[in-house]
Motif scaffolding. Structure first.
Motif, PDB file in Angstrom:
ATOM      1  N   ASP A  51       0.855  -1.182   0.000  1.00  0.00           N
ATOM      2  CA  ASP A  51       0.000   0.000   0.000  1.00  0.00           C
ATOM      3  C   ASP A  51       0.894   1.237   0.000  1.00  0.00           C
ATOM      4  OD1 ASP A  51      -1.839   1.995   0.333  1.00  0.00           O
ATOM      5  OD2 ASP A  51      -2.608   1.270   2.254  1.00  0.00           O
ATOM      6  N   LEU A  52       0.930   1.930  -1.121  1.00  0.00           N
ATOM      7  CA  LEU A  52       1.803   3.096  -1.277  1.00  0.00           C
ATOM      8  C   LEU A  52       1.072   4.401  -0.994  1.00  0.00           C
ATOM      9  CD1 LEU A  52       3.674   2.039  -4.547  1.00  0.00           C
ATOM     10  CD2 LEU A  52       4.296   1.576  -2.176  1.00  0.00           C
ATOM     11  N   SER A  53      -0.100   4.332  -0.377  1.00  0.00           N
ATOM     12  CA  SER A  53      -0.901   5.536  -0.166  1.00  0.00           C
ATOM     13  C   SER A  53      -0.253   6.547   0.785  1.00  0.00           C
ATOM     14  CB  SER A  53      -2.298   5.163   0.342  1.00  0.00           C
ATOM     15  OG  SER A  53      -2.219   4.525   1.593  1.00  0.00           O
ATOM     16  N   GLU A  54       0.680   6.112   1.619  1.00  0.00           N
ATOM     17  CA  GLU A  54       1.335   7.063   2.522  1.00  0.00           C
ATOM     18  C   GLU A  54       2.371   7.933   1.799  1.00  0.00           C
ATOM     19  OE1 GLU A  54       4.815   5.198   5.041  1.00  0.00           O
ATOM     20  OE2 GLU A  54       3.119   3.815   5.050  1.00  0.00           O
ATOM     21  N   ILE A  55       2.706   7.578   0.572  1.00  0.00           N
ATOM     22  CA  ILE A  55       3.631   8.401  -0.225  1.00  0.00           C
ATOM     23  C   ILE A  55       2.813   9.505  -0.895  1.00  0.00           C
ATOM     24  CG2 ILE A  55       5.253   8.421  -2.156  1.00  0.00           C
ATOM     25  CD1 ILE A  55       5.827   5.465  -1.524  1.00  0.00           C
ATOM     26  N   PRO A  56       3.192  10.763  -0.717  1.00  0.00           N
ATOM     27  CA  PRO A  56       2.432  11.866  -1.328  1.00  0.00           C
ATOM     28  C   PRO A  56       2.313  11.688  -2.847  1.00  0.00           C
ATOM     29  CG  PRO A  56       4.021  12.716   0.248  1.00  0.00           C
ATOM     30  CD  PRO A  56       4.297  11.246   0.101  1.00  0.00           C
ATOM     31  N   GLY A  57       1.163  12.070  -3.377  1.00  0.00           N
ATOM     32  CA  GLY A  57       0.849  11.857  -4.794  1.00  0.00           C
ATOM     33  C   GLY A  57       1.784  12.536  -5.773  1.00  0.00           C
ATOM     34  N   ASP A  58       2.424  13.634  -5.370  1.00  0.00           N
ATOM     35  CA  ASP A  58       3.319  14.329  -6.298  1.00  0.00           C
ATOM     36  C   ASP A  58       4.768  13.853  -6.168  1.00  0.00           C
ATOM     37  OD1 ASP A  58       3.464  15.386  -3.772  1.00  0.00           O
ATOM     38  OD2 ASP A  58       3.758  17.457  -4.430  1.00  0.00           O
ATOM     39  N   ASP A  59       5.043  12.937  -5.237  1.00  0.00           N
ATOM     40  CA  ASP A  59       6.389  12.371  -5.103  1.00  0.00           C
ATOM     41  C   ASP A  59       6.615  11.297  -6.166  1.00  0.00           C
ATOM     42  OD1 ASP A  59       6.804  13.995  -2.978  1.00  0.00           O
ATOM     43  OD2 ASP A  59       7.116  12.417  -1.497  1.00  0.00           O
ATOM     44  N   GLU A  60       7.875  11.055  -6.474  1.00  0.00           N
ATOM     45  CA  GLU A  60       8.249  10.039  -7.451  1.00  0.00           C
ATOM     46  C   GLU A  60       9.175   9.029  -6.778  1.00  0.00           C
ATOM     47  OE1 GLU A  60      11.060   9.966 -11.348  1.00  0.00           O
ATOM     48  OE2 GLU A  60       9.505  11.508 -11.296  1.00  0.00           O
ATOM     49  N   ILE A  61       8.890   7.736  -6.976  1.00  0.00           N
ATOM     50  CA  ILE A  61       9.756   6.688  -6.427  1.00  0.00           C
ATOM     51  C   ILE A  61      10.931   6.516  -7.383  1.00  0.00           C
ATOM     52  CG2 ILE A  61       9.926   4.258  -5.796  1.00  0.00           C
ATOM     53  CD1 ILE A  61       6.892   4.369  -5.207  1.00  0.00           C
ATOM     54  N   THR A  62      12.133   6.757  -6.887  1.00  0.00           N
ATOM     55  CA  THR A  62      13.320   6.663  -7.735  1.00  0.00           C
ATOM     56  C   THR A  62      14.142   5.413  -7.451  1.00  0.00           C
ATOM     57  OG1 THR A  62      14.573   8.016  -6.176  1.00  0.00           O
ATOM     58  CG2 THR A  62      13.498   9.161  -8.019  1.00  0.00           C
ATOM     59  N   SER A  63      13.929   4.803  -6.276  1.00  0.00           N
ATOM     60  CA  SER A  63      14.686   3.623  -5.909  1.00  0.00           C
ATOM     61  C   SER A  63      13.891   2.835  -4.878  1.00  0.00           C
ATOM     62  CB  SER A  63      16.046   4.031  -5.329  1.00  0.00           C
ATOM     63  OG  SER A  63      16.763   2.891  -4.908  1.00  0.00           O
ATOM     64  N   ALA A  64      13.989   1.513  -4.949  1.00  0.00           N
ATOM     65  CA  ALA A  64      13.285   0.672  -3.980  1.00  0.00           C
ATOM     66  C   ALA A  64      14.101  -0.585  -3.718  1.00  0.00           C
ATOM     67  CB  ALA A  64      11.898   0.303  -4.501  1.00  0.00           C
ATOM     68  N   LYS A  65      14.033  -1.092  -2.499  1.00  0.00           N
ATOM     69  CA  LYS A  65      14.681  -2.348  -2.127  1.00  0.00           C
ATOM     70  C   LYS A  65      13.621  -3.295  -1.613  1.00  0.00           C
ATOM     71  CE  LYS A  65      19.202  -0.579  -0.816  1.00  0.00           C
ATOM     72  NZ  LYS A  65      20.186  -0.464   0.263  1.00  0.00           N
ATOM     73  N   LEU A  66      13.749  -4.555  -1.951  1.00  0.00           N
ATOM     74  CA  LEU A  66      12.827  -5.582  -1.499  1.00  0.00           C
ATOM     75  C   LEU A  66      13.636  -6.633  -0.758  1.00  0.00           C
ATOM     76  CD1 LEU A  66       9.960  -6.813  -1.570  1.00  0.00           C
ATOM     77  CD2 LEU A  66      10.584  -7.879  -3.741  1.00  0.00           C
ATOM     78  N   LYS A  67      13.315  -6.840   0.526  1.00  0.00           N
ATOM     79  CA  LYS A  67      14.006  -7.853   1.320  1.00  0.00           C
ATOM     80  C   LYS A  67      13.136  -9.090   1.380  1.00  0.00           C
ATOM     81  CE  LYS A  67      16.555  -4.695   4.284  1.00  0.00           C
ATOM     82  NZ  LYS A  67      16.795  -4.280   5.667  1.00  0.00           N
ATOM     83  N   ILE A  68      13.695 -10.223   0.969  1.00  0.00           N
ATOM     84  CA  ILE A  68      12.971 -11.490   0.949  1.00  0.00           C
ATOM     85  C   ILE A  68      13.762 -12.511   1.752  1.00  0.00           C
ATOM     86  CG2 ILE A  68      12.126 -13.353  -0.526  1.00  0.00           C
ATOM     87  CD1 ILE A  68      11.800 -11.295  -2.729  1.00  0.00           C
ATOM     88  N   SER A  69      13.085 -13.222   2.643  1.00  0.00           N
ATOM     89  CA  SER A  69      13.732 -14.249   3.437  1.00  0.00           C
ATOM     90  C   SER A  69      13.455 -15.616   2.837  1.00  0.00           C
ATOM     91  CB  SER A  69      13.224 -14.206   4.877  1.00  0.00           C
ATOM     92  OG  SER A  69      13.729 -15.311   5.598  1.00  0.00           O
ATOM     93  N   LEU A  70      14.495 -16.343   2.487  1.00  0.00           N
ATOM     94  CA  LEU A  70      14.346 -17.686   1.940  1.00  0.00           C
ATOM     95  C   LEU A  70      14.306 -18.742   3.028  1.00  0.00           C
ATOM     96  CD1 LEU A  70      16.885 -17.524  -1.017  1.00  0.00           C
ATOM     97  CD2 LEU A  70      14.402 -17.349  -1.119  1.00  0.00           C
ATOM     98  N   TYR A  71      14.557 -18.355   4.251  1.00  0.00           N
ATOM     99  CA  TYR A  71      14.746 -19.345   5.300  1.00  0.00           C
ATOM    100  C   TYR A  71      13.734 -19.260   6.428  1.00  0.00           C
ATOM    101  CZ  TYR A  71      18.964 -19.810   2.676  1.00  0.00           C
ATOM    102  OH  TYR A  71      19.840 -19.994   1.647  1.00  0.00           O
ATOM    103  N   ASP A  72      12.663 -18.524   6.254  1.00  0.00           N
ATOM    104  CA  ASP A  72      11.651 -18.409   7.298  1.00  0.00           C
ATOM    105  C   ASP A  72      10.269 -18.382   6.667  1.00  0.00           C
ATOM    106  OD1 ASP A  72      10.401 -18.078   9.717  1.00  0.00           O
ATOM    107  OD2 ASP A  72      10.756 -15.924   9.811  1.00  0.00           O
ATOM    108  N   PRO A  73       9.613 -19.505   6.375  1.00  0.00           N
ATOM    109  CA  PRO A  73      10.030 -20.884   6.634  1.00  0.00           C
ATOM    110  C   PRO A  73      11.170 -21.303   5.705  1.00  0.00           C
ATOM    111  CG  PRO A  73       7.985 -20.862   5.391  1.00  0.00           C
ATOM    112  CD  PRO A  73       8.307 -19.426   5.728  1.00  0.00           C
TER     113      PRO A  73
END
Length: 117
Positions: A51-73
Motif C-alpha cells: 500500500d503506497l498511499s502514505e507516499i504523497p501523490g506528487d512524489d516520485e519513487i526513484t529507488s526501492a529495495k525488497l528484502k525477501i527471506s528464503l529461510y523463514d520458513p
C-alpha cells in the motif's frame, strides 16, 4: 530525499497445474518452476501487495529495495538464480485468484534481479 519503509499488506500465489483452484493463506510464497522440461513443468507465480498511499501523490519513487527471506520458513529445493518483479495492471484477491484469472501485468515493467543469498 524521504525514505519510506513499507511492509507488504497481502499476498497470494498461483500454480500453473492448478488452473481452477486458488491457493489460500499459505505460510510461504513459492516461485520458479519444477518439472521435466518444456512441456511438463509446474510454474509458481507469487503476488505481493504494498500500500503506497502514505507516499504523497506528487512524489516520485526513484529507488526501492525488497528484502525477501528464503529461510523463514525454510526454502525447499534450490533458490532461484534470479527473480522477475513486475507491476500489476489490476488487483489480485487471495482465495479467488488462480492461474486462469491471474491479474494482467503492466507491459515493459519487468525488472530481473539476480538472487544473492
Amino acid at each position: 530525499m524521504t525514505i519510506f519503509n513499507i511492509r507488504a499488506t497481502k499476498d497470494t500465489f498461483v500454480i500453473s497445474d492448478k488452473k481452477c483452484r486458488p491457493q489460500c493463506h499459505s505460510p510461504c510464497l513459492p516461485v520458479g518452476k519444477t518439472g521435466l522440461g518444456y512441456m511438463f513443468y509446474t510454474r509458481f507465480i507469487s503476488y505481493i501487495f504494498f500500500d503506497l498511499s502514505e507516499i504523497p501523490g506528487d512524489d516520485e519513487i526513484t529507488s526501492a529495495k525488497l528484502k525477501i527471506s528464503l529461510y523463514d520458513p525454510p526454502c525447499l529445493g534450490h533458490p532461484p538464480d534470479y527473480m522477475g518483479i513486475q507491476a500489476l495492471k489490476e488487483p489480485f484477491r487471495d482465495c479467488y485468484t488462480n492461474y486462469q484469472n491471474r491479474p494482467a501485468v503492466i507491459p515493459h515493467s519487468l525488472k530481473k534481479s539476480l538472487f544473492t543469498v
